[in-house]
Design an enzyme around this catalytic site. Structure first.
Site, PDB file in Angstrom:
ATOM      1  CB  CYS A 112      39.167  50.760  38.750  1.00  0.00           C
ATOM      2  SG  CYS A 112      38.995  48.973  38.539  1.00  0.00           S
ATOM      3  CG  HIS A 220      43.440  50.183  41.261  1.00  0.00           C
ATOM      4  ND1 HIS A 220      42.264  50.517  41.902  1.00  0.00           N
ATOM      5  CD2 HIS A 220      43.134  49.168  40.431  1.00  0.00           C
ATOM      6  CE1 HIS A 220      41.302  49.716  41.487  1.00  0.00           C
ATOM      7  NE2 HIS A 220      41.804  48.887  40.590  1.00  0.00           N
ATOM      8  CD  GLU A 222      43.161  53.272  44.031  1.00  0.00           C
ATOM      9  OE1 GLU A 222      42.925  52.066  44.237  1.00  0.00           O
ATOM     10  OE2 GLU A 222      43.313  53.749  42.888  1.00  0.00           O
TER      11      GLU A 222
END
Length: 262
Positions: A112, A220, A222
């Site tokens: 990001c 994203h 994660e």
């Protein structure tokens, strides 16, 4: 054998009148649970960070997302009201870490804000409020929803065949959770575009001449790294690269054999 350690640059945050150096839990958890690593949070300092001293003590670099944006002065533009908020200390910490990690062949995953920092660090530029550009979708996070809904996997990106990321998640269409209002404008000369959205927005890059894993993604991975297969594969690949780097560091240097006297 102890787990390798990665550095994660912090953001500056203000809570109850005090200044904090902070990293969101989702990045630390993904590094620990999906990559099998340990994390060291690097304070965000506008000066006084010894970049090589930090990198001497870690085996990888994870550059996280953030609510702030890279300051436009760092890519040759004047800031306006659409470009903020800013975090100069984060800029001053992340960009030198990125450049030096690449130079030292230290594995890196940038997410990001991280992919935007990677692009700026290597000479690229960014575009603000991309949803206002003709033909560009609204990639911003939805408002007034819970975090699982906010980070839901709902957007297609197209991974280029033969790219670094294709070797991890496969080429072609991949569903991701991309949340951003800025994006890469001019791609840095040392970056290869690895994935794009249907509207042409750059969603992933790699460092062309890197001697180690050096990838940036706009989405994203994660958040769902423990349950979503492409997200997990990306963190596993990063973890494997970090372990390889750590193992190579531990190899003793060969000592030349003493020549016997004639």
């Amino acid at each position: 054998m102890s787990r390798p350690i990665i550095a994660i640059p912090a953001d500056i945050r203000e809570f109850d009148g005090a200044t904090w150096h902070a990293v969101q839990q989702q990045y630390v958890r993904a590094a620990v649970k999906a990559s099998g690593l340990m994390a060291l949070i690097v304070p965000a300092m506008e000066d006084d960070n010894d970049i090589d001293a930090i990198l001497d003590r870690v085996d990888g670099l994870l550059v996280s997302g953030s609510a702030t944006n890279v300051h436009p002065s760092l890519y040759g533009k004047q800031a306006d009201e659409n470009d903020g908020p800013f975090d100069p200390a984060r800029d001053a910490t992340s960009l030198p870490l990125i450049r030096r990690a690449i130079e030292r062949a230290i594995p890196m995953l940038a997410i990001c804000r991280g992919i935007q920092e990677l692009n700026v660090a290597l000479g690229g530029t960014l575009a603000s409020e991309i949803q206002e550009q003709p033909g560009i979708w609204d990639h911003r996070k939805p408002q007034n929803v819970d975090r699982d809904t906010m980070y839901s996997i709902r957007q297609s990106v197209f991974v280029k065949e033969g790219s670094c990321i294709a070797s991890v998640v496969g080429p072609g269409e991949v569903l991701v959770n991309s949340l951003h209002r800025q994006a890469i404008a001019d791609t840095a000369p040392r970056l290869q575009v690895e994935a794009i959205a249907e509207d042409g927005t750059i969603e992933a890059v790699s460092v062309i001449d890197a001697k180690a894993f050096a990838v940036g993604v706009q989405w994203h991975p994660e958040y769902w790294a423990e349950t979503d297969s492409p997200s997990r594969k990306l963190f596993v690949a990063f973890g494997d690269a970090v372990r390889d780097y750590a193992a190579a560091k531990e190899q003793p240097l060969a000592v030349p054999r003493r020549q016997s006297a004639v």
